[in-house]
Motif scaffolding. Sequence first.
Motif, mmCIF file in Angstrom:
data_model
loop_
_atom_site.group_PDB
_atom_site.id
_atom_site.type_symbol
_atom_site.label_atom_id
_atom_site.label_comp_id
_atom_site.label_asym_id
_atom_site.label_seq_id
_atom_site.Cartn_x
_atom_site.Cartn_y
_atom_site.Cartn_z
ATOM 1 N N PRO A 74 -7.047 5.184 0.502
ATOM 2 C CA PRO A 74 -5.791 5.630 -0.095
ATOM 3 C C PRO A 74 -5.867 7.023 -0.696
ATOM 4 O O PRO A 74 -4.883 7.771 -0.669
ATOM 5 C CB PRO A 74 -5.526 4.568 -1.179
ATOM 6 C CG PRO A 74 -6.253 3.358 -0.714
ATOM 7 C CD PRO A 74 -7.477 3.870 -0.021
ATOM 8 N N ASP A 105 0.820 -1.212 0.000
ATOM 9 C CA ASP A 105 0.000 0.000 0.000
ATOM 10 C C ASP A 105 0.854 1.263 0.000
ATOM 11 O O ASP A 105 0.492 2.270 -0.612
ATOM 12 C CB ASP A 105 -0.935 0.004 1.216
ATOM 13 C CG ASP A 105 -2.014 -1.056 1.132
ATOM 14 O OD1 ASP A 105 -2.294 -1.527 0.013
ATOM 15 O OD2 ASP A 105 -2.566 -1.426 2.186
ATOM 16 N N LEU A 153 0.843 4.272 -2.657
ATOM 17 C CA LEU A 153 0.633 5.639 -2.190
ATOM 18 C C LEU A 153 1.708 6.577 -2.726
ATOM 19 O O LEU A 153 1.420 7.677 -3.195
ATOM 20 C CB LEU A 153 0.621 5.659 -0.662
ATOM 21 C CG LEU A 153 0.317 6.998 0.010
ATOM 22 C CD1 LEU A 153 -1.090 7.456 -0.346
ATOM 23 C CD2 LEU A 153 0.450 6.877 1.516
#
Length: 369
Positions: free
Chosen positions: A231, A176, A180
């Motif tokens: 996100p 993640d 990002l």
Amino acid sequence: MDAPFEYVFPAIRGLQAGREYYVSMCPLRLLPKIFLFNEEELVPELRAQRQLNRGRLPEIARYIVENKDSYVFSAITASVDADIRFAAAENLGEQGLVGLLHIPMNARFIINDGQHRRAAIESALRDAPELANESIAVVLFHDKGLERCQQMFADLNRYAVRPARSLSVLYDHRDDQAQLAKLVISRLPSFRGLVEMERSTLSARSRRLFTLSAIYTATATLLTGLPEGDPDSRAGYAAAFWSAVADQFPEWAAVRDGSLTSGEVRETFIHTHGVVLHALGRVGNGLLPGTKARTGDDWTDRLGGLRQIDWRRTNPAWEGRTTIGGRVSKSFQNVILTGNAIKLRLGLPLGSEEQRLEDAHARGADAAA
């Protein structure tokens, strides 16, 4: 006396350096039973493999279990200490390359490459037994003795090179934080065209100012402790912070418009180096909404103080913090000390660990004087 029982593997026969070898598939459930590793107590001179590093196994096993629908492993390479027999498929003749490989059950299998994969698969099967019927490719060579096995290990690892961290981040769609960092870069005009996406070091002639790996680390630090959210909102926080930071460094904009080269900026100033970006991430972590050290005031106003700092590499204040002997250092201690200098100039409090390192740095500076 011939062994009365044997393993029979469907296999493909190949030739390397005048020697036959075979490629087959092994069910995961049989891998730990057939390919044993019992060389841990031997001295290195008598082993054909490196010592098993059990500290690596939980991470590899977790990778398998958490990605049961998408994990991928390369082949395991092993030597077989026994008389093996390859029977080509009847319709292909004796010289056929596809057939059955017969190996006595008393054979010894020595792993030349893949011992950690084997051990991690054994561990993963305890948590995910449903994977037992899946398979992994196995490359089998005929064992020609310890010296040959050791040479195979050396040759198999001779040209192994880990990919650059930036390239790993670029191609990682599970992490993640990697997603990002790439999202922030795509949103931020201040970074667009200035980030090296493949390499983790910048050559003197590179037209880039930053590396993706540095942005990844700095952004992950920036958002540490921030409440989990979608996100998109986390990327919004990060993009707002890095945009406000970029506004304080006119040199970054000068590279974008061509009035300065990236090489000139990196050589003269320290504010594009990974250690400083990481330190800025630590500073920003105490300013963004939701973090423990939130100051309560407008964090964008605080960042205006970055313009008042002398960022030239020749500034003696950076020696021992960001540079050692004039060379930029990426150690975590230098990240903290660099962040301390920035925090103190912006009027931000230091944490207990930051204060401890700051006191030690001050004592060292006093002793040197």
